[in-house]
Design a protein around this motif. Structure first.
Motif: not given
Length: 129
Positions: A113, A117, A121
């Motif tokens: 996770t 993420q 980004r």
């Protein structure tokens, strides 16, 4: 035959080249460490059965280490490429680590996770002018 407790006793009490101590915590710089902390459950050196998530060129891989491959250092880590779809990748981790301890599965999902993420980004920053 590997003796995980003996290995951890040496690493914890004496010397480990990956260990980084601060006043409050002890961190691990090993690339395969799933949490970044130096403790018994998250040490890839002191666990003969271990799994983690690795990122190479924007793709995520599930890396698994089992005691059956300990005599072959080149093939020690089995790498499985995870799907780009987040839900499918979680299901893939569940199926690959079906009979593993639940703490290992949970930490791998947390790491996946976090890495998903930061990949999002990175892509977003690349698109910004």
């Amino acid at each position: 035959m590997q003796h995980d407790d003996v290995i951890w006793g040496v690493i914890n009490q004496r010397f480990c080249s990956y260990k980084a101590k601060t006043r409050t915590q002890t961190f691990c710089r090993n690339a395969y460490n799933v949490t970044g902390l130096c403790n018994r459950t998250s040490c890839p050196l002191a666990n003969s059965q271990y799994a983690t998530i690795e990122e190479k060129d924007g793709r995520l891989y599930l890396c698994m280490k089992t005691i059956e491959r300990a005599h072959m250092p080149k093939k020690l880590w089995e790498k499985v490429q995870l799907s780009k779809n987040y839900a499918q990748a979680l299901a893939q981790i569940d199926s690959e680590l079906e009979h593993w301890p639940q703490i290992v599965v949970h930490k791998c999902k947390q790491r996946m996770t976090k890495m998903t993420q930061y990949l999002i980004r990175m892509r977003r920053l690349r698109l910004k002018p």
